[in-house]
Write a protein that holds these residues in place. Structure first.
Motif, mmCIF file in Angstrom:
data_model
loop_
_atom_site.group_PDB
_atom_site.id
_atom_site.type_symbol
_atom_site.label_atom_id
_atom_site.label_comp_id
_atom_site.label_asym_id
_atom_site.label_seq_id
_atom_site.Cartn_x
_atom_site.Cartn_y
_atom_site.Cartn_z
ATOM 1 N N LEU A 1 36.297 -51.759 14.001
ATOM 2 C CA LEU A 1 37.615 -51.148 14.194
ATOM 3 C C LEU A 1 38.308 -50.934 12.848
ATOM 4 O O LEU A 1 38.910 -49.887 12.610
ATOM 5 C CB LEU A 1 38.492 -52.020 15.100
ATOM 6 N N GLU A 2 38.220 -51.926 11.973
ATOM 7 C CA GLU A 2 38.821 -51.796 10.641
ATOM 8 C C GLU A 2 38.223 -50.606 9.896
ATOM 9 O O GLU A 2 38.945 -49.794 9.322
ATOM 10 C CB GLU A 2 38.601 -53.071 9.823
ATOM 11 N N ASP A 3 36.897 -50.514 9.929
ATOM 12 C CA ASP A 3 36.204 -49.446 9.205
ATOM 13 C C ASP A 3 36.553 -48.068 9.757
ATOM 14 O O ASP A 3 36.859 -47.148 9.006
ATOM 15 C CB ASP A 3 34.683 -49.644 9.266
ATOM 16 N N ARG A 4 36.504 -47.916 11.055
ATOM 17 C CA ARG A 4 36.719 -46.592 11.657
ATOM 18 C C ARG A 4 38.169 -46.135 11.620
ATOM 19 O O ARG A 4 38.434 -44.948 11.506
ATOM 20 C CB ARG A 4 36.226 -46.576 13.098
ATOM 21 N N LEU A 5 39.081 -47.083 11.740
ATOM 22 C CA LEU A 5 40.499 -46.709 11.785
ATOM 23 C C LEU A 5 41.207 -46.884 10.442
ATOM 24 O O LEU A 5 42.356 -46.493 10.299
ATOM 25 C CB LEU A 5 41.223 -47.521 12.863
ATOM 26 N N GLY A 6 40.527 -47.496 9.483
ATOM 27 C CA GLY A 6 41.143 -47.706 8.178
ATOM 28 C C GLY A 6 42.287 -48.699 8.224
ATOM 29 O O GLY A 6 43.314 -48.514 7.570
ATOM 30 N N ILE A 7 42.109 -49.764 9.007
ATOM 31 C CA ILE A 7 43.139 -50.788 9.140
ATOM 32 C C ILE A 7 42.603 -52.127 8.646
ATOM 33 O O ILE A 7 41.399 -52.279 8.445
ATOM 34 C CB ILE A 7 43.618 -50.936 10.611
ATOM 35 N N ILE A 8 43.485 -53.063 8.460
ATOM 36 C CA ILE A 8 43.119 -54.438 8.102
ATOM 37 C C ILE A 8 43.628 -55.336 9.222
ATOM 38 O O ILE A 8 44.805 -55.281 9.581
ATOM 39 C CB ILE A 8 43.760 -54.879 6.766
ATOM 40 N N ILE A 9 42.735 -56.140 9.765
ATOM 41 C CA ILE A 9 43.107 -57.080 10.826
ATOM 42 C C ILE A 9 43.048 -58.486 10.245
ATOM 43 O O ILE A 9 41.983 -58.945 9.836
ATOM 44 C CB ILE A 9 42.157 -56.964 12.041
ATOM 45 N N ASP A 10 44.202 -59.125 10.166
ATOM 46 C CA ASP A 10 44.259 -60.490 9.634
ATOM 47 C C ASP A 10 43.808 -61.487 10.689
ATOM 48 O O ASP A 10 44.030 -61.281 11.884
ATOM 49 C CB ASP A 10 45.688 -60.817 9.182
ATOM 50 N N ASP A 11 43.195 -62.574 10.228
ATOM 51 C CA ASP A 11 42.703 -63.604 11.142
ATOM 52 C C ASP A 11 43.783 -64.110 12.086
ATOM 53 O O ASP A 11 43.527 -64.372 13.261
ATOM 54 C CB ASP A 11 42.112 -64.792 10.371
ATOM 55 N N ASP A 12 45.003 -64.247 11.574
ATOM 56 C CA ASP A 12 46.073 -64.796 12.408
ATOM 57 C C ASP A 12 46.568 -63.803 13.474
ATOM 58 O O ASP A 12 47.382 -64.148 14.319
ATOM 59 C CB ASP A 12 47.232 -65.320 11.558
ATOM 60 N N GLU A 13 46.081 -62.571 13.428
ATOM 61 C CA GLU A 13 46.446 -61.581 14.441
ATOM 62 C C GLU A 13 45.489 -61.599 15.633
ATOM 63 O O GLU A 13 45.764 -60.984 16.654
ATOM 64 C CB GLU A 13 46.432 -60.172 13.838
ATOM 65 N N VAL A 14 44.384 -62.285 15.464
ATOM 66 C CA VAL A 14 43.356 -62.309 16.506
ATOM 67 C C VAL A 14 43.603 -63.493 17.430
ATOM 68 O O VAL A 14 43.565 -64.648 17.009
ATOM 69 C CB VAL A 14 41.945 -62.404 15.883
ATOM 70 N N ASP A 15 43.888 -63.169 18.691
ATOM 71 C CA ASP A 15 44.077 -64.222 19.687
ATOM 72 C C ASP A 15 43.532 -63.733 21.030
ATOM 73 O O ASP A 15 43.039 -62.617 21.143
ATOM 74 C CB ASP A 15 45.552 -64.621 19.788
ATOM 75 N N GLY A 16 43.630 -64.573 22.016
ATOM 76 C CA GLY A 16 43.101 -64.236 23.337
ATOM 77 C C GLY A 16 43.757 -63.022 23.951
ATOM 78 O O GLY A 16 43.119 -62.243 24.654
ATOM 79 N N GLU A 17 45.029 -62.842 23.677
ATOM 80 C CA GLU A 17 45.763 -61.717 24.250
ATOM 81 C C GLU A 17 45.249 -60.379 23.711
ATOM 82 O O GLU A 17 45.172 -59.395 24.443
ATOM 83 C CB GLU A 17 47.252 -61.867 23.939
ATOM 84 N N LEU A 18 44.867 -60.358 22.438
ATOM 85 C CA LEU A 18 44.366 -59.139 21.806
ATOM 86 C C LEU A 18 43.167 -58.578 22.567
ATOM 87 O O LEU A 18 43.067 -57.375 22.787
ATOM 88 C CB LEU A 18 43.976 -59.422 20.353
ATOM 89 N N LEU A 19 42.271 -59.453 22.974
ATOM 90 C CA LEU A 19 41.042 -59.020 23.639
ATOM 91 C C LEU A 19 41.084 -59.203 25.150
ATOM 92 O O LEU A 19 40.062 -59.145 25.818
ATOM 93 C CB LEU A 19 39.845 -59.775 23.050
ATOM 94 N N GLU A 20 42.287 -59.424 25.675
ATOM 95 C CA GLU A 20 42.429 -59.645 27.112
ATOM 96 C C GLU A 20 42.088 -58.396 27.918
ATOM 97 O O GLU A 20 41.469 -58.479 28.970
ATOM 98 C CB GLU A 20 43.858 -60.098 27.425
#
Length: 89
Positions: free
Chosen positions: A55-74
């Motif tokens: 996702l980071e590569d294709r969209l040109g974004i940076i996803i920080d570790d602290d942004e990743v939680d269960g809700e994100l992938l719910e």
């Protein structure tokens, strides 16, 4: 253009299909409320890192570790909304 609503959704759909090896029929059937983590056997803890990196590569974004939680992938909708919010920054 990358911030366009349908483009982001299409990109997230494509990444899920490519990284998890989902067929075209399964990726096309993804809806906002479609559950992801815990519902798709292909999306295990090992696949999450690959999914986020792609996702980071294709969209040109940076996803920080602290942004990743269960809700994100719910759900598919949560993941798309997150990607949109990253592009809006």
């Amino acid at each position: 253009m990358a911030g366009d609503t349908t483009d982001v959704e299409a990109a997230v759909r494509a990444v899920l299909g490519d990284v998890l090896g989902l067929g075209a029929e399964r990726t096309a059937a993804l809806e906002t409320s479609t559950p992801l983590f815990g519902a798709l056997p292909e999306l295990d803890s090992m696949a999450v890192a690959g999914l986020l990196t792609e996702l980071e590569d294709r969209l040109g974004i940076i996803i920080d570790d602290d942004e990743v939680d269960g809700e994100l992938l719910e759900s598919f909708g949560n993941l798309v909304a997150f990607a949109r919010s990253k592009l809006a920054r």
